[in-house]
Scaffold this active site. Structure first.
Site, PDB file in Angstrom:
ATOM      1  N   PRO A  29       0.787  -1.227   0.000  1.00  0.00           N
ATOM      2  CA  PRO A  29       0.000   0.000   0.000  1.00  0.00           C
ATOM      3  C   PRO A  29       0.820   1.279   0.000  1.00  0.00           C
ATOM      4  O   PRO A  29       1.839   1.372   0.696  1.00  0.00           O
ATOM      5  CB  PRO A  29      -0.793  -0.071   1.310  1.00  0.00           C
ATOM      6  CG  PRO A  29      -0.753  -1.484   1.727  1.00  0.00           C
ATOM      7  CD  PRO A  29       0.423  -2.132   1.083  1.00  0.00           C
ATOM      8  N   ASN A  30       0.329   2.220  -0.782  1.00  0.00           N
ATOM      9  CA  ASN A  30       0.837   3.597  -0.856  1.00  0.00           C
ATOM     10  C   ASN A  30       2.175   3.742  -1.571  1.00  0.00           C
ATOM     11  O   ASN A  30       2.634   4.866  -1.793  1.00  0.00           O
ATOM     12  CB  ASN A  30       0.920   4.235   0.544  1.00  0.00           C
ATOM     13  CG  ASN A  30      -0.437   4.295   1.206  1.00  0.00           C
ATOM     14  OD1 ASN A  30      -1.380   4.814   0.617  1.00  0.00           O
ATOM     15  ND2 ASN A  30      -0.577   3.727   2.392  1.00  0.00           N
TER      16      ASN A  30
ATOM     17  N   ARG B 199       4.781  11.308  -2.085  1.00  0.00           N
ATOM     18  CA  ARG B 199       4.449  10.957  -0.701  1.00  0.00           C
ATOM     19  C   ARG B 199       5.650  11.206   0.212  1.00  0.00           C
ATOM     20  O   ARG B 199       6.695  10.568   0.043  1.00  0.00           O
ATOM     21  CB  ARG B 199       4.097   9.469  -0.693  1.00  0.00           C
ATOM     22  CG  ARG B 199       3.859   8.882   0.662  1.00  0.00           C
ATOM     23  CD  ARG B 199       3.835   7.364   0.586  1.00  0.00           C
ATOM     24  NE  ARG B 199       3.588   6.821   1.899  1.00  0.00           N
ATOM     25  CZ  ARG B 199       3.915   5.607   2.276  1.00  0.00           C
ATOM     26  NH1 ARG B 199       4.498   4.778   1.424  1.00  0.00           N
ATOM     27  NH2 ARG B 199       3.662   5.202   3.495  1.00  0.00           N
TER      28      ARG B 199
ATOM     29  N   TYR C  42      10.824   9.395   1.913  1.00  0.00           N
ATOM     30  CA  TYR C  42      10.926   8.370   0.869  1.00  0.00           C
ATOM     31  C   TYR C  42      11.661   8.829  -0.386  1.00  0.00           C
ATOM     32  O   TYR C  42      11.860   8.029  -1.307  1.00  0.00           O
ATOM     33  CB  TYR C  42       9.524   7.861   0.506  1.00  0.00           C
ATOM     34  CG  TYR C  42       8.809   7.230   1.691  1.00  0.00           C
ATOM     35  CD1 TYR C  42       9.322   6.072   2.286  1.00  0.00           C
ATOM     36  CD2 TYR C  42       7.652   7.780   2.229  1.00  0.00           C
ATOM     37  CE1 TYR C  42       8.699   5.492   3.389  1.00  0.00           C
ATOM     38  CE2 TYR C  42       7.015   7.209   3.322  1.00  0.00           C
ATOM     39  CZ  TYR C  42       7.548   6.064   3.898  1.00  0.00           C
ATOM     40  OH  TYR C  42       6.930   5.484   4.981  1.00  0.00           O
TER      41      TYR C  42
ATOM     42  N   ASN D 124       8.404  -5.287  -0.374  1.00  0.00           N
ATOM     43  CA  ASN D 124       8.206  -4.119   0.487  1.00  0.00           C
ATOM     44  C   ASN D 124       6.704  -4.040   0.707  1.00  0.00           C
ATOM     45  O   ASN D 124       5.966  -3.547  -0.154  1.00  0.00           O
ATOM     46  CB  ASN D 124       8.724  -2.841  -0.178  1.00  0.00           C
ATOM     47  CG  ASN D 124       8.550  -1.633   0.732  1.00  0.00           C
ATOM     48  OD1 ASN D 124       7.921  -1.716   1.793  1.00  0.00           O
ATOM     49  ND2 ASN D 124       9.099  -0.494   0.321  1.00  0.00           N
TER      50      ASN D 124
ATOM     51  N   ALA E 181       3.050  -0.539   5.070  1.00  0.00           N
ATOM     52  CA  ALA E 181       2.508  -0.621   6.429  1.00  0.00           C
ATOM     53  C   ALA E 181       2.020  -2.026   6.778  1.00  0.00           C
ATOM     54  O   ALA E 181       1.969  -2.392   7.960  1.00  0.00           O
ATOM     55  CB  ALA E 181       1.372   0.381   6.581  1.00  0.00           C
TER      56      ALA E 181
ATOM     57  N   HIS F  86       3.867  -4.279   9.199  1.00  0.00           N
ATOM     58  CA  HIS F  86       3.726  -4.125  10.652  1.00  0.00           C
ATOM     59  C   HIS F  86       2.420  -4.713  11.193  1.00  0.00           C
ATOM     60  O   HIS F  86       2.222  -4.746  12.395  1.00  0.00           O
ATOM     61  CB  HIS F  86       3.779  -2.636  11.022  1.00  0.00           C
ATOM     62  CG  HIS F  86       4.871  -1.888  10.318  1.00  0.00           C
ATOM     63  ND1 HIS F  86       6.200  -2.242  10.433  1.00  0.00           N
ATOM     64  CD2 HIS F  86       4.851  -0.827   9.473  1.00  0.00           C
ATOM     65  CE1 HIS F  86       6.932  -1.412   9.693  1.00  0.00           C
ATOM     66  NE2 HIS F  86       6.142  -0.565   9.106  1.00  0.00           N
TER      67      HIS F  86
ATOM     68  N   ASP G 267       1.863 -15.413   6.881  1.00  0.00           N
ATOM     69  CA  ASP G 267       1.505 -16.821   6.665  1.00  0.00           C
ATOM     70  C   ASP G 267       1.723 -17.230   5.207  1.00  0.00           C
ATOM     71  O   ASP G 267       2.207 -18.336   4.930  1.00  0.00           O
ATOM     72  CB  ASP G 267       0.039 -17.071   7.043  1.00  0.00           C
ATOM     73  CG  ASP G 267      -0.159 -17.205   8.553  1.00  0.00           C
ATOM     74  OD1 ASP G 267       0.848 -17.317   9.280  1.00  0.00           O
ATOM     75  OD2 ASP G 267      -1.326 -17.210   8.998  1.00  0.00           O
TER      76      ASP G 267
ATOM     77  N   GLU H  51      13.122  -8.945   2.531  1.00  0.00           N
ATOM     78  CA  GLU H  51      12.260  -7.829   2.951  1.00  0.00           C
ATOM     79  C   GLU H  51      13.018  -6.524   2.705  1.00  0.00           C
ATOM     80  O   GLU H  51      14.175  -6.384   3.117  1.00  0.00           O
ATOM     81  CB  GLU H  51      11.928  -7.965   4.442  1.00  0.00           C
ATOM     82  CG  GLU H  51      11.077  -6.820   4.966  1.00  0.00           C
ATOM     83  CD  GLU H  51      10.748  -6.955   6.462  1.00  0.00           C
ATOM     84  OE1 GLU H  51      11.298  -7.855   7.137  1.00  0.00           O
ATOM     85  OE2 GLU H  51       9.949  -6.135   6.944  1.00  0.00           O
TER      86      GLU H  51
ATOM     87  N   HIS I  51      12.738  -2.168   2.833  1.00  0.00           N
ATOM     88  CA  HIS I  51      12.071  -0.900   3.151  1.00  0.00           C
ATOM     89  C   HIS I  51      12.968   0.234   2.669  1.00  0.00           C
ATOM     90  O   HIS I  51      14.193   0.173   2.861  1.00  0.00           O
ATOM     91  CB  HIS I  51      11.832  -0.749   4.660  1.00  0.00           C
ATOM     92  CG  HIS I  51      10.941  -1.811   5.211  1.00  0.00           C
ATOM     93  ND1 HIS I  51       9.568  -1.772   5.079  1.00  0.00           N
ATOM     94  CD2 HIS I  51      11.229  -2.959   5.857  1.00  0.00           C
ATOM     95  CE1 HIS I  51       9.054  -2.858   5.633  1.00  0.00           C
ATOM     96  NE2 HIS I  51      10.037  -3.596   6.115  1.00  0.00           N
ATOM     97  N   LEU I  52      12.351   1.245   2.103  1.00  0.00           N
ATOM     98  CA  LEU I  52      13.132   2.403   1.651  1.00  0.00           C
ATOM     99  C   LEU I  52      13.756   3.124   2.838  1.00  0.00           C
ATOM    100  O   LEU I  52      14.929   3.509   2.819  1.00  0.00           O
ATOM    101  CB  LEU I  52      12.214   3.367   0.890  1.00  0.00           C
ATOM    102  CG  LEU I  52      11.646   2.820  -0.424  1.00  0.00           C
ATOM    103  CD1 LEU I  52      10.374   3.541  -0.795  1.00  0.00           C
ATOM    104  CD2 LEU I  52      12.679   2.935  -1.523  1.00  0.00           C
ATOM    105  N   SER I  53      12.942   3.317   3.869  1.00  0.00           N
ATOM    106  CA  SER I  53      13.405   4.057   5.044  1.00  0.00           C
ATOM    107  C   SER I  53      13.968   3.088   6.084  1.00  0.00           C
ATOM    108  O   SER I  53      13.705   1.886   6.024  1.00  0.00           O
ATOM    109  CB  SER I  53      12.230   4.848   5.641  1.00  0.00           C
ATOM    110  OG  SER I  53      11.202   3.958   6.066  1.00  0.00           O
TER     111      SER I  53
ATOM    112  N   ARG J 254      12.511   5.144  13.069  1.00  0.00           N
ATOM    113  CA  ARG J 254      11.242   5.870  12.978  1.00  0.00           C
ATOM    114  C   ARG J 254      10.341   5.523  14.170  1.00  0.00           C
ATOM    115  O   ARG J 254      10.821   5.065  15.194  1.00  0.00           O
ATOM    116  CB  ARG J 254      10.590   5.562  11.623  1.00  0.00           C
ATOM    117  CG  ARG J 254      11.480   5.982  10.442  1.00  0.00           C
ATOM    118  CD  ARG J 254      10.828   5.734   9.118  1.00  0.00           C
ATOM    119  NE  ARG J 254       9.593   6.503   8.982  1.00  0.00           N
ATOM    120  CZ  ARG J 254       8.665   6.247   8.043  1.00  0.00           C
ATOM    121  NH1 ARG J 254       8.866   5.266   7.173  1.00  0.00           N
ATOM    122  NH2 ARG J 254       7.570   6.964   7.979  1.00  0.00           N
TER     123      ARG J 254
ATOM    124  N   ARG K 257       6.734   1.013  13.863  1.00  0.00           N
ATOM    125  CA  ARG K 257       7.368   0.495  12.645  1.00  0.00           C
ATOM    126  C   ARG K 257       8.543  -0.433  12.955  1.00  0.00           C
ATOM    127  O   ARG K 257       9.145  -1.017  12.059  1.00  0.00           O
ATOM    128  CB  ARG K 257       7.878   1.656  11.768  1.00  0.00           C
ATOM    129  CG  ARG K 257       6.778   2.523  11.228  1.00  0.00           C
ATOM    130  CD  ARG K 257       7.316   3.580  10.266  1.00  0.00           C
ATOM    131  NE  ARG K 257       6.416   4.709  10.214  1.00  0.00           N
ATOM    132  CZ  ARG K 257       5.355   4.791   9.407  1.00  0.00           C
ATOM    133  NH1 ARG K 257       5.093   3.837   8.548  1.00  0.00           N
ATOM    134  NH2 ARG K 257       4.575   5.849   9.446  1.00  0.00           N
TER     135      ARG K 257
END
Ligand code: DQA
Length: 147
Positions: free
Chosen positions: A11-12, A19, A24, A75, A78, A81, A88, A99, A101-103, A108, A112
């Protein structure tokens, strides 16, 4: 010919570029896709790059990746989390899971710091912006060379 590397975005992430650019950056998801395609080409790995805002769609794609991919780079945004369903689904597939993540999620907000994906991932890359995707593809390449 090896199966494609699935690169799944949650998402997003379709909003990258507009954003929260202070977190990001200014690259769009299309820029990241291009970087992944270039990296894949150099390493002779086919890339299947997708994004969805919907948890169930991501679960379907993870299941598809179970028999149709060499590895999954994810990625989940959200949903990393919150989503036991994604955890699963990833647990049920036999391919390496990276896995991304950009950040740096650990620098943070506290909510997160926990990811349902991390304990079942082969490896985790966070905090390097779009470069993290490239590092993920390179890691997949190395793991396929030395299973
Ligand atoms: C993110 C980090 C998540 O906490 C956040 O919800 C995102 C993006 C990242 O790439 O840094 O949507 O996964």
């Amino acid at each position: 010919m090896t199966r494609p590397v699935f690169i799944l975005n949650g998402p997003n992430l379709n909003l990258l570029g507009q954003r929260e650019p202070e977190i990001y950056g200014h690259d769009t998801l299309a820029d990241i896709e291009n970087l992944c395609r270039e990296t894949g080409k150099k390493l002779n790995l086919e890339v299947e790059f997708r994004q969805s805002n919907h948890e169930g769609v991501l679960v379907d794609w993870i299941q598809e990746a179970g028999s149709g991919s060499a590895a999954v780079i994810i990625n989940a945004g959200a949903l990393s989390h919150t989503s036991i369903a994604i955890m699963d689904a990833l647990k049920a597939i036999p391919v390496p899971i990276i896995e991304v993540h950009l950040s740096n999620i650990f620098a943070r907000e506290e909510f997160r710091h926990h990811s349902y994906i991390s304990p079942i991932a082969t490896g985790i890359i966070c905090g390097f912006g779009p470069k993290g995707y490239q590092l993920g593809i390179e890691a997949v390449y190395e793991s396929l060379k030395r299973p």
